[in-house]
Design a protein around this motif. Structure first.
Motif, PDB file in Angstrom:
ATOM      1  N   VAL A  88       0.859  -1.184   0.000  1.00 47.14           N
ATOM      2  CA  VAL A  88       0.000   0.000   0.000  1.00 47.14           C
ATOM      3  C   VAL A  88       0.896   1.236   0.000  1.00 47.14           C
ATOM      4  O   VAL A  88       1.916   1.271   0.707  1.00 47.14           O
ATOM      5  CB  VAL A  88      -0.914   0.016   1.248  1.00 47.14           C
ATOM      6  CG1 VAL A  88      -1.704   1.325   1.343  1.00 47.14           C
ATOM      7  CG2 VAL A  88      -1.871  -1.169   1.224  1.00 47.14           C
ATOM      8  N   ALA A  89       0.535   2.272  -0.762  1.00 50.12           N
ATOM      9  CA  ALA A  89       1.281   3.528  -0.793  1.00 50.12           C
ATOM     10  C   ALA A  89       0.749   4.442   0.306  1.00 50.12           C
ATOM     11  O   ALA A  89      -0.422   4.837   0.289  1.00 50.12           O
ATOM     12  CB  ALA A  89       1.138   4.199  -2.156  1.00 50.12           C
ATOM     13  N   GLU A  90       1.586   4.794   1.252  1.00 49.82           N
ATOM     14  CA  GLU A  90       1.140   5.556   2.421  1.00 49.82           C
ATOM     15  C   GLU A  90       0.753   6.986   2.052  1.00 49.82           C
ATOM     16  O   GLU A  90       1.448   7.668   1.296  1.00 49.82           O
ATOM     17  CB  GLU A  90       2.228   5.577   3.488  1.00 49.82           C
ATOM     18  CG  GLU A  90       1.811   6.299   4.759  1.00 49.82           C
ATOM     19  CD  GLU A  90       2.635   5.940   5.974  1.00 49.82           C
ATOM     20  OE1 GLU A  90       2.416   6.540   7.033  1.00 49.82           O
ATOM     21  OE2 GLU A  90       3.505   5.038   5.862  1.00 49.82           O
ATOM     22  N   PRO A 111       4.779  -0.233  -3.611  1.00 48.61           N
ATOM     23  CA  PRO A 111       4.962   0.517  -2.366  1.00 48.61           C
ATOM     24  C   PRO A 111       4.615  -0.367  -1.179  1.00 48.61           C
ATOM     25  O   PRO A 111       3.837  -1.329  -1.308  1.00 48.61           O
ATOM     26  CB  PRO A 111       3.970   1.676  -2.507  1.00 48.61           C
ATOM     27  CG  PRO A 111       2.917   1.157  -3.429  1.00 48.61           C
ATOM     28  CD  PRO A 111       3.620   0.242  -4.388  1.00 48.61           C
ATOM     29  N   VAL A 112       5.184  -0.064  -0.014  1.00 49.65           N
ATOM     30  CA  VAL A 112       4.954  -0.872   1.184  1.00 49.65           C
ATOM     31  C   VAL A 112       4.630   0.052   2.352  1.00 49.65           C
ATOM     32  O   VAL A 112       5.270   1.092   2.537  1.00 49.65           O
ATOM     33  CB  VAL A 112       6.180  -1.740   1.533  1.00 49.65           C
ATOM     34  CG1 VAL A 112       5.842  -2.701   2.675  1.00 49.65           C
ATOM     35  CG2 VAL A 112       6.655  -2.530   0.323  1.00 49.65           C
ATOM     36  N   MET A 113       3.637  -0.354   3.146  1.00 53.60           N
ATOM     37  CA  MET A 113       3.197   0.441   4.285  1.00 53.60           C
ATOM     38  C   MET A 113       2.681  -0.466   5.392  1.00 53.60           C
ATOM     39  O   MET A 113       2.062  -1.498   5.127  1.00 53.60           O
ATOM     40  CB  MET A 113       2.062   1.385   3.853  1.00 53.60           C
ATOM     41  CG  MET A 113       1.429   2.172   4.986  1.00 53.60           C
ATOM     42  SD  MET A 113      -0.120   2.973   4.494  1.00 53.60           S
ATOM     43  CE  MET A 113      -0.669   3.637   6.078  1.00 53.60           C
ATOM     44  N   HIS A 114       2.915  -0.062   6.632  1.00 51.14           N
ATOM     45  CA  HIS A 114       2.263  -0.719   7.763  1.00 51.14           C
ATOM     46  C   HIS A 114       0.849  -0.143   7.882  1.00 51.14           C
ATOM     47  O   HIS A 114       0.573   0.730   8.705  1.00 51.14           O
ATOM     48  CB  HIS A 114       3.050  -0.490   9.051  1.00 51.14           C
ATOM     49  CG  HIS A 114       4.086  -1.534   9.306  1.00 51.14           C
ATOM     50  ND1 HIS A 114       3.769  -2.866   9.504  1.00 51.14           N
ATOM     51  CD2 HIS A 114       5.430  -1.449   9.378  1.00 51.14           C
ATOM     52  CE1 HIS A 114       4.879  -3.552   9.704  1.00 51.14           C
ATOM     53  NE2 HIS A 114       5.901  -2.732   9.620  1.00 51.14           N
ATOM     54  N   HIS A 179      -5.124  -6.674  18.225  1.00 48.73           N
ATOM     55  CA  HIS A 179      -5.091  -6.144  16.860  1.00 48.73           C
ATOM     56  C   HIS A 179      -5.632  -4.734  16.822  1.00 48.73           C
ATOM     57  O   HIS A 179      -6.673  -4.435  17.408  1.00 48.73           O
ATOM     58  CB  HIS A 179      -5.898  -7.022  15.900  1.00 48.73           C
ATOM     59  CG  HIS A 179      -5.426  -6.888  14.490  1.00 48.73           C
ATOM     60  ND1 HIS A 179      -5.550  -5.723  13.765  1.00 48.73           N
ATOM     61  CD2 HIS A 179      -4.775  -7.761  13.675  1.00 48.73           C
ATOM     62  CE1 HIS A 179      -5.034  -5.896  12.568  1.00 48.73           C
ATOM     63  NE2 HIS A 179      -4.547  -7.122  12.479  1.00 48.73           N
ATOM     64  N   ALA A 180      -4.898  -3.872  16.135  1.00 48.81           N
ATOM     65  CA  ALA A 180      -5.321  -2.487  15.957  1.00 48.81           C
ATOM     66  C   ALA A 180      -6.676  -2.415  15.264  1.00 48.81           C
ATOM     67  O   ALA A 180      -6.961  -3.189  14.351  1.00 48.81           O
ATOM     68  CB  ALA A 180      -4.274  -1.738  15.133  1.00 48.81           C
ATOM     69  N   ALA A 181      -7.495  -1.462  15.712  1.00 41.89           N
ATOM     70  CA  ALA A 181      -8.837  -1.294  15.151  1.00 41.89           C
ATOM     71  C   ALA A 181      -9.230   0.178  15.240  1.00 41.89           C
ATOM     72  O   ALA A 181      -8.739   0.906  16.114  1.00 41.89           O
ATOM     73  CB  ALA A 181      -9.849  -2.151  15.913  1.00 41.89           C
ATOM     74  N   PRO A 390     -10.506   6.166   8.468  1.00 34.51           N
ATOM     75  CA  PRO A 390      -9.635   5.242   7.718  1.00 34.51           C
ATOM     76  C   PRO A 390      -9.517   3.915   8.452  1.00 34.51           C
ATOM     77  O   PRO A 390      -9.195   3.868   9.639  1.00 34.51           O
ATOM     78  CB  PRO A 390      -8.290   5.968   7.689  1.00 34.51           C
ATOM     79  CG  PRO A 390      -8.608   7.404   7.930  1.00 34.51           C
ATOM     80  CD  PRO A 390      -9.803   7.397   8.838  1.00 34.51           C
ATOM     81  N   THR A 391      -9.808   2.847   7.767  1.00 32.81           N
ATOM     82  CA  THR A 391      -9.766   1.526   8.378  1.00 32.81           C
ATOM     83  C   THR A 391      -8.417   0.864   8.120  1.00 32.81           C
ATOM     84  O   THR A 391      -7.581   1.376   7.368  1.00 32.81           O
ATOM     85  CB  THR A 391     -10.877   0.632   7.807  1.00 32.81           C
ATOM     86  OG1 THR A 391     -10.663   0.476   6.401  1.00 32.81           O
ATOM     87  CG2 THR A 391     -12.243   1.242   8.045  1.00 32.81           C
ATOM     88  N   ASN A 392      -8.228  -0.289   8.730  1.00 34.42           N
ATOM     89  CA  ASN A 392      -7.059  -1.095   8.416  1.00 34.42           C
ATOM     90  C   ASN A 392      -7.003  -1.352   6.910  1.00 34.42           C
ATOM     91  O   ASN A 392      -8.030  -1.540   6.265  1.00 34.42           O
ATOM     92  CB  ASN A 392      -7.125  -2.432   9.152  1.00 34.42           C
ATOM     93  CG  ASN A 392      -7.218  -2.260  10.651  1.00 34.42           C
ATOM     94  OD1 ASN A 392      -8.048  -1.504  11.147  1.00 34.42           O
ATOM     95  ND2 ASN A 392      -6.369  -2.943  11.387  1.00 34.42           N
ATOM     96  N   HIS A 393      -5.790  -1.341   6.367  1.00 36.23           N
ATOM     97  CA  HIS A 393      -5.486  -1.520   4.950  1.00 36.23           C
ATOM     98  C   HIS A 393      -5.723  -0.243   4.140  1.00 36.23           C
ATOM     99  O   HIS A 393      -5.510  -0.243   2.925  1.00 36.23           O
ATOM    100  CB  HIS A 393      -6.247  -2.695   4.326  1.00 36.23           C
ATOM    101  CG  HIS A 393      -5.866  -4.024   4.887  1.00 36.23           C
ATOM    102  ND1 HIS A 393      -6.001  -5.202   4.176  1.00 36.23           N
ATOM    103  CD2 HIS A 393      -5.345  -4.393   6.084  1.00 36.23           C
ATOM    104  CE1 HIS A 393      -5.589  -6.214   4.915  1.00 36.23           C
ATOM    105  NE2 HIS A 393      -5.185  -5.738   6.086  1.00 36.23           N
TER     106      HIS A 393
END
Length: 423
Positions: A88-90, A111-114, A179-181, A390-393
């Motif tokens: 994912v592009a941050e 691209p990479v993102m947490h 888990h983050a939420a 904004p949700t996860n992902h």
């Protein structure tokens, strides 16, 4: 950052511990790595555990990290966090935002993102590991701190088990994960029943007959065939899903060809099926296979399609007694205003595989949304606000570290002490 103090966590989780965890978080967030490529992330996590006295083994099930701290006779508790990030592009605008790229399984640079909070999970686990190492007079037993690779692809837990995780480090008496939420930061939430769904990930390959784009009548176009399959699969779920037993089917990838003027000779689809019950997953999987074969036959595809199960994980259903015990510990730490319920979800992850054989476990959600962001989100109630955050992902997923991280550390410590604490 403030202390997090409560009897359930023993001595207060101090500023230095949380500050060190926050530094780790920002470093990991700025340098994310894709599933199976988490070499730097694993090294940083391993170093954090070694630095507070854990015996650390790396390279478990890929880039997995296991930290062991033995503190006398007693039970074994395993705290799990994940190493990997997403393609994912941050777009958060954070000063430590990721600009990293990685190589995807198909060879593309992405691209990479947490974007799912795994960096937050790792930092909280490192903070909890440090606190429990410093406060070992208040507990007895063995702590296992696990950095799991490849959760996003649902490969990692199985790889750890295949590499002898429990044979090498001992079978835990309690598994813990959070888990983050998109809940208010500072909150935790516990669920009843299926907290996460079972998921099957499929790789589908359909064959065509390639040729020139000017003469499609001489070819079998796999792109058209794949598009037909995508539409048929959506109709399949719409007609077969029971509203009391929901199913989600998503075609996440569709790849074919290398040139606009060339009709390719095959197309590949990446599909996930999510449901709360194994029988439902099996039924839909059978229907998907039948639908793909029928579409290929109708298109006169020159070869039988392949439908390969790339990964599979069951739904996570927590142990009611363990969940109640951990929830009570969290109530003691945070109070009733900061502990809530969590509804069943069709999100999936492979933590349930680690509970194989009936290992008791607890899994909860960790709020990430800061007060300002929560107030600014449109909506008259919590449900409406959640729908506009904004949700996860999401490329804009940005946890409020100042509130979420101390909460995550304290939540893990309190949960571990439900089994490890000295009476």
């Amino acid at each position: 950052m403030a202390f997090v103090a409560a009897d359930a966590v023993g001595p207060p989780v101090g500023r230095e511990t949380v500050a060190a965890a926050a530094r780790l978080y920002r470093d990991l967030h700025a340098h994310p790595e894709l599933s199976g490529a988490e070499e730097r992330t694993a090294a940083r996590f391993a170093a954090a555990l070694r630095g507070v006295g854990y015996q650390v083994t790396t390279g478990v099930g890929g880039h997995g990290v296991v930290g062991v701290l033995r503190n006398g006779a007693g039970p074994t508790v395993l705290i799990r966090a994940e190493l990997d990030a997403l393609p994912v592009a941050e777009e958060t605008g954070l000063p430590y935002a990721s600009t990293a790229t990685g190589v995807a399984a198909d060879g593309r640079t992405v691209p990479v993102m947490h974007a799912c909070g795994h960096d937050l999970h790792l930092a909280a686990a490192a903070g909890a590991a440090a606190h429990l190492a410093q406060a070992r007079d208040g507990w007895r037993g063995t702590l296992l701190i696990l950095g799991q690779p490849a959760e996003e692809t649902l490969y990692g837990a199985a790889a750890l088990l295949d590499d002898g995780l429990y044979h090498r480090f001992g079978r835990p008496d309690l598994l813990l994960a959070q888990h983050a939420a998109p809940l208010p930061a500072g909150m935790v939430a516990h669920g009843a029943g299926a907290m996460t769904a079972g998921c099957v990930t499929l790789e589908i390959i359909v064959s065509g007959r390639g040729g020139h784009a000017a003469t499609p009548q001489l070819c079998v176009d796999p792109v058209v065939l794949a598009a037909d399959i995508v539409l048929r699969l959506q109709a399949l779920v719409a007609r077969q899903a029971n509203r009391d037993d929901p199913v989600v089917l998503t075609v996440g990838t569709l790849r074919a060809g290398h040139h606009a003027a060339v009709i390719a000779d095959r197309a590949m689809l990446g599909v996930t099926i999510r449901a709360r019950h194994e029988r439902t997953l099996d039924q839909v999987l059978e229907s998907v296979t039948r639908t793909v074969r029928a579409a290929c036959a109708a298109a006169d595809s020159p070869r039988e399609p392949t439908v390969r199960i790339a990964s599979r994980t069951p739904a996570y259903v927590g142990d009611p007694a363990v969940t109640a015990r951990v929830r009570a510990a969290h109530l003691g730490v945070f109070g009733t205003a900061r502990v809530s319920g969590w509804p069943p979800s069709l999100a999936a992850e492979d933590f349930p595989l680690l509970t194989a054989g009936g290992i008791p476990s607890s899994y909860w959600m960790l709020g990430t949304v800061g007060p300002r962001q929560w107030r600014a989100a449109p909506g008259a109630n919590a449900a409406e606000k959640l729908g506009n955050l904004p949700t996860n992902h999401s490329p804009r997923f940005a946890p409020n570290v100042e509130l979420a991280l101390p909460t995550g550390v304290a939540a893990l410590v309190a949960a571990a002490r439900t089994l490890l604490a000295v009476d």
